[in-house]
Enzyme design. Structure first.
Site, mmCIF file in Angstrom:
data_model
loop_
_atom_site.group_PDB
_atom_site.id
_atom_site.type_symbol
_atom_site.label_atom_id
_atom_site.label_comp_id
_atom_site.label_asym_id
_atom_site.label_seq_id
_atom_site.Cartn_x
_atom_site.Cartn_y
_atom_site.Cartn_z
ATOM 1 N N ILE A 49 0.765 -1.184 0.044
ATOM 2 C CA ILE A 49 0.020 0.130 -0.106
ATOM 3 C C ILE A 49 0.764 1.332 -0.139
ATOM 4 O O ILE A 49 0.566 2.266 -0.803
ATOM 5 C CB ILE A 49 -0.967 0.023 1.197
ATOM 6 C CG1 ILE A 49 -2.104 -1.011 1.035
ATOM 7 C CG2 ILE A 49 -1.567 1.413 1.471
ATOM 8 C CD1 ILE A 49 -2.856 -1.385 2.188
ATOM 9 N N ASP A 99 11.295 3.382 5.365
ATOM 10 C CA ASP A 99 11.074 1.944 5.456
ATOM 11 C C ASP A 99 12.151 1.270 6.310
ATOM 12 O O ASP A 99 13.334 1.878 6.098
ATOM 13 C CB ASP A 99 10.759 1.172 4.078
ATOM 14 C CG ASP A 99 9.787 0.155 4.197
ATOM 15 O OD1 ASP A 99 8.750 0.067 3.588
ATOM 16 O OD2 ASP A 99 10.285 -1.006 4.846
ATOM 17 N N ASN A 136 1.690 4.808 7.595
ATOM 18 C CA ASN A 136 1.113 3.484 6.933
ATOM 19 C C ASN A 136 1.762 2.078 7.524
ATOM 20 O O ASN A 136 1.117 1.168 7.384
ATOM 21 C CB ASN A 136 1.397 3.738 5.503
ATOM 22 C CG ASN A 136 1.285 2.546 4.745
ATOM 23 O OD1 ASN A 136 0.091 1.872 4.715
ATOM 24 N ND2 ASN A 136 2.220 1.775 4.217
ATOM 25 N N TYR A 155 -3.863 -6.657 17.116
ATOM 26 C CA TYR A 155 -3.711 -6.113 15.742
ATOM 27 C C TYR A 155 -5.261 -5.276 15.806
ATOM 28 O O TYR A 155 -5.288 -4.132 15.371
ATOM 29 C CB TYR A 155 -3.688 -6.827 14.735
ATOM 30 C CG TYR A 155 -3.667 -6.231 13.419
ATOM 31 C CD1 TYR A 155 -2.631 -5.764 12.942
ATOM 32 C CD2 TYR A 155 -5.027 -6.521 12.671
ATOM 33 C CE1 TYR A 155 -2.677 -5.113 11.671
ATOM 34 C CE2 TYR A 155 -4.986 -5.671 11.222
ATOM 35 C CZ TYR A 155 -3.869 -5.172 10.788
ATOM 36 O OH TYR A 155 -3.814 -4.517 9.528
ATOM 37 N N LYS A 178 -5.572 -1.242 15.652
ATOM 38 C CA LYS A 178 -6.121 -0.484 14.489
ATOM 39 C C LYS A 178 -7.142 0.234 14.986
ATOM 40 O O LYS A 178 -7.706 1.519 14.402
ATOM 41 C CB LYS A 178 -6.523 -1.514 13.489
ATOM 42 C CG LYS A 178 -5.310 -1.865 12.711
ATOM 43 C CD LYS A 178 -4.209 -0.936 12.084
ATOM 44 C CE LYS A 178 -3.116 -1.518 11.319
ATOM 45 N NZ LYS A 178 -2.263 -0.517 10.590
ATOM 46 N N ILE A 192 -6.536 -6.732 0.930
ATOM 47 C CA ILE A 192 -5.979 -5.877 -0.372
ATOM 48 C C ILE A 192 -4.581 -6.852 -0.761
ATOM 49 O O ILE A 192 -4.064 -7.414 -0.015
ATOM 50 C CB ILE A 192 -5.198 -4.496 0.108
ATOM 51 C CG1 ILE A 192 -6.327 -3.498 0.601
ATOM 52 C CG2 ILE A 192 -4.316 -3.844 -0.930
ATOM 53 C CD1 ILE A 192 -7.474 -3.137 -0.226
ATOM 54 N N THR A 230 -1.807 -7.264 -1.611
ATOM 55 C CA THR A 230 -0.408 -6.867 -1.845
ATOM 56 C C THR A 230 0.465 -8.029 -2.074
ATOM 57 O O THR A 230 0.084 -9.057 -1.993
ATOM 58 C CB THR A 230 -0.051 -6.482 -0.384
ATOM 59 O OG1 THR A 230 -0.127 -7.320 0.526
ATOM 60 C CG2 THR A 230 -0.531 -4.891 0.082
HETATM 61 N N1 LIG Z 1 -2.757 -5.914 2.694
HETATM 62 C C1 LIG Z 1 -3.872 -5.713 3.733
HETATM 63 O O1 LIG Z 1 -4.913 -6.646 3.425
HETATM 64 C C2 LIG Z 1 -4.228 -4.807 4.561
HETATM 65 C C3 LIG Z 1 -5.510 -4.749 5.288
HETATM 66 C C4 LIG Z 1 -5.618 -4.002 6.356
HETATM 67 C C5 LIG Z 1 -4.728 -3.105 6.633
HETATM 68 N N2 LIG Z 1 -3.301 -3.208 6.093
HETATM 69 C C6 LIG Z 1 -2.427 -1.992 6.726
HETATM 70 O O2 LIG Z 1 -1.991 -1.390 5.588
HETATM 71 C C7 LIG Z 1 -0.475 -1.111 6.050
HETATM 72 C C8 LIG Z 1 0.293 -1.673 5.027
HETATM 73 O O3 LIG Z 1 0.402 -2.853 5.035
HETATM 74 P P1 LIG Z 1 0.802 -3.743 3.491
HETATM 75 O O4 LIG Z 1 -0.475 -4.616 3.172
HETATM 76 O O5 LIG Z 1 1.084 -2.658 2.269
HETATM 77 O O6 LIG Z 1 2.106 -4.213 3.969
HETATM 78 P P2 LIG Z 1 3.589 -4.797 3.218
HETATM 79 O O7 LIG Z 1 3.930 -5.819 3.753
HETATM 80 O O8 LIG Z 1 3.359 -4.958 1.616
HETATM 81 O O9 LIG Z 1 4.446 -3.458 3.306
HETATM 82 C C9 LIG Z 1 4.589 -3.025 4.725
HETATM 83 C C10 LIG Z 1 5.975 -2.278 4.611
HETATM 84 O O10 LIG Z 1 6.231 -1.564 5.944
HETATM 85 C C11 LIG Z 1 7.448 -2.008 6.138
HETATM 86 N N3 LIG Z 1 7.710 -2.079 7.711
HETATM 87 C C12 LIG Z 1 7.354 -3.014 8.399
HETATM 88 N N4 LIG Z 1 7.664 -2.912 9.799
HETATM 89 C C13 LIG Z 1 8.338 -1.672 9.551
HETATM 90 C C14 LIG Z 1 8.850 -0.875 10.963
HETATM 91 N N5 LIG Z 1 8.724 -1.359 12.057
HETATM 92 N N6 LIG Z 1 9.464 0.219 10.439
HETATM 93 C C15 LIG Z 1 9.447 0.647 9.152
HETATM 94 N N7 LIG Z 1 8.951 -0.099 8.058
HETATM 95 C C16 LIG Z 1 8.508 -1.136 8.294
HETATM 96 C C17 LIG Z 1 7.936 -3.229 5.320
HETATM 97 O O11 LIG Z 1 9.320 -3.405 5.239
HETATM 98 C C18 LIG Z 1 7.145 -2.953 3.994
HETATM 99 O O12 LIG Z 1 7.822 -2.221 2.982
HETATM 100 C C19 LIG Z 1 -0.276 -1.791 7.475
HETATM 101 O O13 LIG Z 1 -0.612 -0.769 8.367
HETATM 102 C C20 LIG Z 1 -1.243 -2.820 7.466
HETATM 103 O O14 LIG Z 1 -1.872 -3.153 8.847
HETATM 104 C C21 LIG Z 1 -3.292 -3.836 5.142
#
Ligand SMILES: NC(=O)c1ccc[n+]([C@@H]2O[C@H](COP(=O)([O-])OP(=O)(O)OC[C@H]3O[C@@H](n4cnc5c(N)ncnc54)[C@H](O)[C@@H]3O)[C@@H](O)[C@H]2O)c1
Length: 268
Positions: free
Chosen positions: A18, A37, A90, A158, A162, A191, A193
């Site tokens: 995202i 990141d 994020n 979690y 949130k 989502i 990803t």
């Molecule tokens: N993908 C989904 O289905 C979904 C659904 C609901 C909420 N979310 C939320 O969306 C956000 C992004 O998730 P995503 O699915 O894109 O994940 P992702 O794993 O694709 O990307 C997350 C990024 O954050 C970085 N990261 C993780 N922990 C970190 C830290 N402690 N410090 C710095 N960087 C860090 C990772 O290296 C990665 O690049 C999160 O907050 C997640 O909870 C995702």
């Protein structure tokens, strides 16, 4: 493509999923973006890609669990581009092995998730807001989750973290609105990803799709476009809100399928 011209955005977790989608879309709309990141190499590549396509981007290492690191990422942004107008907080983490039900959730994991998912949002805003005030205003967007709106069998930490993001978003909006700072959140449903695609068995993905009102899964750009809107002046009268981007997964009364079945039987 100039909806974000003049904006300087810090995006946490911008190397993947995202955050990466949002960084690309914000740059396409004319923002200068800082991709922060844990994955420093991924963040560097993401910034290089944006530059190769004519956009403005740099990267910085961020550990969202560390107060000093968050402060440094904010200061780096201002040093690079002279101001900070937009913060996309994020980063989020989850752990299906340790974040279980109320009785069994690992308490160290509870603390870790609260730190990374919720406290990082507080700290990002704490350090960014003085710079936004200097810039005459700004827009903060936080990533919540639909897990913050409903109970589930596992992932109690979690979900609670949130839900905290949803309300913290309102507190920021309440306290800094008069400084022309808006604060909103986006709550994604599932989502697709790269991580979700690689880690989730197709059976699980099918279960999620079955309960969406729409006949498809969400993709990172579905969130990215929403965040671009919240970052732009098009949303200048929207603050304190959480936009649910979830394909209608949570809109129906859960009894609807049973009720439909009952009505069919009653008509026979
Ligand atoms: N993908 C989904 O289905 C979904 C659904 C609901 C909420 N979310 C939320 O969306 C956000 C992004 O998730 P995503 O699915 O894109 O994940 P992702 O794993 O694709 O990307 C997350 C990024 O954050 C970085 N990261 C993780 N922990 C970190 C830290 N402690 N410090 C710095 N960087 C860090 C990772 O290296 C990665 O690049 C999160 O907050 C997640 O909870 C995702």
């Amino acid at each position: 493509m100039t909806r974000l011209k003049g904006k300087v955005a810090l995006i946490t977790g911008g190397a993947s999923g995202i955050g990466l989608s949002t960084a690309n879309l914000m740059a396409q709309e004319g923002a200068k973006v800082v991709i922060a990141d844990f994955n420093a190499e991924g963040a560097r590549e993401a910034a290089e890609n944006i530059k190769n396509q004519g956009g403005e981007a740099v990267s910085v290492f961020l550990d969202a669990g560390d107060e000093v690191s968050i402060k440094e990422a904010v200061e780096f942004t201002v040093q690079q581009y002279g101001k900070l107008t937009t913060l996309f907080s994020n980063v989020g983490s989850t752990n299906l092995k340790k974040d279980l039900d109320i009785v069994n959730v690992d308490l160290d994991e509870w603390d870790r998730l609260m730190n990374i998912n919720l406290k990082s949002v507080l700290l990002g805003s704490r350090f960014a807001i003085p710079h936004m005030i200097n810039a005459g205003g700004g827009s903060i967007i936080n990533t919540a989750s639909m897990a913050g709106f409903a109970g589930d069998a596992v992932r109690v930490a979690y979900g609670a973290s949130k839900a905290g993001v949803v309300n913290l978003t309102k507190y920021i909006a309440t306290q800094y609105g008069k400084h022309n700072i808006r604060s909103n959140a986006v709550a994604p449903g599932l989502i697709l990803t790269p991580a979700a695609k690689n880690n989730m068995p197709s059976e699980v993905l099918d279960i999620f799709e079955k309960y969406n009102a729409l006949p498809y899964h969400g993709e990172p750009d579905d969130i990215g476009h929403t965040v671009v809107f919240l970052a732009s002046d098009e949303s200048k009268f929207i603050t304190g809100q959480t936009i649910q981007v979830e394909g209608g997964h949570y809109i129906a009364n859960p009894t609807a399928p049973d009720f439909e079945q009952f009505m069919k039987m009653a008509q026979q």
